[in-house]
Design a protein around this motif. Structure first.
Motif, PDB file in Angstrom:
ATOM      1  N   ARG A 105     -29.938  18.802  58.966  1.00  0.00           N
ATOM      2  CA  ARG A 105     -28.489  18.585  58.904  1.00  0.00           C
ATOM      3  C   ARG A 105     -28.037  18.271  60.324  1.00  0.00           C
ATOM      4  NH1 ARG A 105     -25.343  19.959  54.772  1.00  0.00           N
ATOM      5  NH2 ARG A 105     -23.710  20.654  56.161  1.00  0.00           N
ATOM      6  N   VAL A 106     -28.008  16.956  60.622  1.00  0.00           N
ATOM      7  CA  VAL A 106     -27.610  16.524  61.959  1.00  0.00           C
ATOM      8  C   VAL A 106     -26.579  15.408  61.838  1.00  0.00           C
ATOM      9  CG1 VAL A 106     -29.795  17.166  63.040  1.00  0.00           C
ATOM     10  CG2 VAL A 106     -29.528  14.884  62.123  1.00  0.00           C
ATOM     11  N   GLU A 107     -25.873  15.195  62.939  1.00  0.00           N
ATOM     12  CA  GLU A 107     -24.889  14.117  62.975  1.00  0.00           C
ATOM     13  C   GLU A 107     -25.627  12.779  63.114  1.00  0.00           C
ATOM     14  OE1 GLU A 107     -21.923  13.208  66.323  1.00  0.00           O
ATOM     15  OE2 GLU A 107     -20.837  14.510  64.912  1.00  0.00           O
ATOM     16  N   VAL A 108     -25.287  11.839  62.243  1.00  0.00           N
ATOM     17  CA  VAL A 108     -25.963  10.545  62.216  1.00  0.00           C
ATOM     18  C   VAL A 108     -24.922   9.440  62.338  1.00  0.00           C
ATOM     19  CG1 VAL A 108     -27.385   9.001  60.802  1.00  0.00           C
ATOM     20  CG2 VAL A 108     -27.778  11.464  60.732  1.00  0.00           C
ATOM     21  N   ASP A 109     -25.212   8.478  63.204  1.00  0.00           N
ATOM     22  CA  ASP A 109     -24.364   7.295  63.343  1.00  0.00           C
ATOM     23  C   ASP A 109     -24.764   6.321  62.233  1.00  0.00           C
ATOM     24  OD1 ASP A 109     -23.261   4.801  63.978  1.00  0.00           O
ATOM     25  OD2 ASP A 109     -23.383   5.192  66.125  1.00  0.00           O
ATOM     26  N   LEU A 136     -19.961  -3.932  54.370  1.00  0.00           N
ATOM     27  CA  LEU A 136     -19.272  -2.784  53.798  1.00  0.00           C
ATOM     28  C   LEU A 136     -17.978  -3.249  53.145  1.00  0.00           C
ATOM     29  CD1 LEU A 136     -19.809  -0.403  56.841  1.00  0.00           C
ATOM     30  CD2 LEU A 136     -21.175  -0.539  54.748  1.00  0.00           C
ATOM     31  N   LYS A 137     -17.801  -2.855  51.902  1.00  0.00           N
ATOM     32  CA  LYS A 137     -16.591  -3.256  51.168  1.00  0.00           C
ATOM     33  C   LYS A 137     -15.399  -2.377  51.526  1.00  0.00           C
ATOM     34  CE  LYS A 137     -18.673  -6.443  48.896  1.00  0.00           C
ATOM     35  NZ  LYS A 137     -18.518  -7.803  49.258  1.00  0.00           N
ATOM     36  N   THR A 138     -15.673  -1.146  51.937  1.00  0.00           N
ATOM     37  CA  THR A 138     -14.609  -0.223  52.328  1.00  0.00           C
ATOM     38  C   THR A 138     -15.010   0.449  53.632  1.00  0.00           C
ATOM     39  OG1 THR A 138     -15.579   1.609  51.091  1.00  0.00           O
ATOM     40  CG2 THR A 138     -13.956   0.252  49.928  1.00  0.00           C
ATOM     41  N   PRO A 139     -14.048   0.979  54.361  1.00  0.00           N
ATOM     42  CA  PRO A 139     -14.389   1.679  55.603  1.00  0.00           C
ATOM     43  C   PRO A 139     -15.218   2.930  55.301  1.00  0.00           C
ATOM     44  CG  PRO A 139     -12.006   1.337  55.413  1.00  0.00           C
ATOM     45  CD  PRO A 139     -12.610   0.924  54.123  1.00  0.00           C
ATOM     46  N   ILE A 140     -16.139   3.232  56.189  1.00  0.00           N
ATOM     47  CA  ILE A 140     -16.924   4.459  56.065  1.00  0.00           C
ATOM     48  C   ILE A 140     -16.832   5.212  57.384  1.00  0.00           C
ATOM     49  CG2 ILE A 140     -18.543   3.533  54.365  1.00  0.00           C
ATOM     50  CD1 ILE A 140     -20.570   3.199  56.675  1.00  0.00           C
ATOM     51  N   PRO A 141     -17.082   6.522  57.354  1.00  0.00           N
ATOM     52  CA  PRO A 141     -17.050   7.262  58.618  1.00  0.00           C
ATOM     53  C   PRO A 141     -18.132   6.747  59.560  1.00  0.00           C
ATOM     54  CG  PRO A 141     -17.329   8.751  56.732  1.00  0.00           C
ATOM     55  CD  PRO A 141     -17.397   7.354  56.222  1.00  0.00           C
ATOM     56  N   ARG A 142     -17.860   6.762  60.822  1.00  0.00           N
ATOM     57  CA  ARG A 142     -18.850   6.299  61.800  1.00  0.00           C
ATOM     58  C   ARG A 142     -20.033   7.259  61.860  1.00  0.00           C
ATOM     59  NH1 ARG A 142     -20.025   2.841  65.641  1.00  0.00           N
ATOM     60  NH2 ARG A 142     -20.944   3.557  67.593  1.00  0.00           N
ATOM     61  N   LYS A 143     -19.757   8.545  61.741  1.00  0.00           N
ATOM     62  CA  LYS A 143     -20.810   9.555  61.799  1.00  0.00           C
ATOM     63  C   LYS A 143     -20.688  10.492  60.603  1.00  0.00           C
ATOM     64  CE  LYS A 143     -21.249   9.295  66.722  1.00  0.00           C
ATOM     65  NZ  LYS A 143     -22.380   9.488  67.523  1.00  0.00           N
ATOM     66  N   VAL A 144     -21.840  10.932  60.091  1.00  0.00           N
ATOM     67  CA  VAL A 144     -21.882  11.905  59.007  1.00  0.00           C
ATOM     68  C   VAL A 144     -22.953  12.944  59.328  1.00  0.00           C
ATOM     69  CG1 VAL A 144     -21.082  10.300  57.216  1.00  0.00           C
ATOM     70  CG2 VAL A 144     -23.520  10.564  57.631  1.00  0.00           C
ATOM     71  N   ILE A 145     -22.844  14.087  58.671  1.00  0.00           N
ATOM     72  CA  ILE A 145     -23.865  15.131  58.803  1.00  0.00           C
ATOM     73  C   ILE A 145     -24.812  14.955  57.617  1.00  0.00           C
ATOM     74  CG2 ILE A 145     -24.312  17.609  58.888  1.00  0.00           C
ATOM     75  CD1 ILE A 145     -22.669  16.610  61.256  1.00  0.00           C
ATOM     76  N   THR A 146     -26.071  14.657  57.907  1.00  0.00           N
ATOM     77  CA  THR A 146     -27.059  14.426  56.845  1.00  0.00           C
ATOM     78  C   THR A 146     -28.465  14.551  57.413  1.00  0.00           C
ATOM     79  OG1 THR A 146     -27.690  12.929  55.056  1.00  0.00           O
ATOM     80  CG2 THR A 146     -27.171  11.910  57.172  1.00  0.00           C
TER      81      THR A 146
END
Length: 171
Positions: A105-109, A136-146
């Motif tokens: 579970r780490v922050e990923v760009d 990308l059809k819609t905006p997504i977060p730049r970073k996620v925890i995964t």
């Protein structure tokens, strides 16, 4: 005149027999699944291995041009990466079955991850003469925890299957 009889409760024995029969069916199904998995994996492993062997054989041809030799080297590299990917997937299955698969579970760009997937899948798409792009059809977060390894693996499998089963057009 009399009637003599006995009464033996066999309910527990019958229940145990039913459970035993069910466990045997499950064991047989698991055995068939593993046999099928091994047959499929041997096919999956043989495909890139045959390409590696064939193209290394071509590279030994003294008449081959430097450009053709470089093309052969790229093909060998692609197939070696594919073989490594298959081996990694087999190891992951083994880890899942033994309960040893650890999820990070780490922050990923996401942008970097998608660019990595795009660059890896560009050549297989070009080999099939398919247009390939990531949009990308819609905006997504730049970073996620995964778990970056698992997410990358999922995306590569999805895109790889899309390329594999698309014969004309784009992915």
């Amino acid at each position: 005149v009399a009637w003599i009889g006995t009464c033996t409760d066999i309910h527990d024995r019958k229940t145990a027999e039913i459970r035993l029969i069910e466990a045997e069916k499950q064991a047989n199904a698991a055995s068939l699944s593993k046999t099928s998995f091994l047959a499929n994996m041997s096919h999956e492993i043989r495909t890139p291995m045959n390409a590696i062997l064939g193209f290394t054989e071509l590279m030994l041809d003294k008449e081959q041009s430097a450009e053709d030799r470089v093309d052969c080297i790229h093909t060998v590299q692609r197939n070696a990466r594919q073989l490594l990917k298959i081996i990694d997937e087999i190891l992951d299955i083994s880890k899942v079955e033994s309960g040893r698969l650890q999820i990070e579970r780490v922050e990923v760009d996401i942008t970097t991850l998608l660019e990595d997937v795009r660059s890896l899948m560009r050549l297989p798409a070009l080999d099939k003469e398919l247009n390939f792009s990531v949009s990308l059809k819609t905006p997504i977060p730049r970073k996620v925890i995964t778990d970056p390894t698992r997410l990358r693996q999922i995306l590569l499998n999805l895109v790889g299957n899309a390329i594999k089963f698309t014969h004309t057009g784009f992915v």
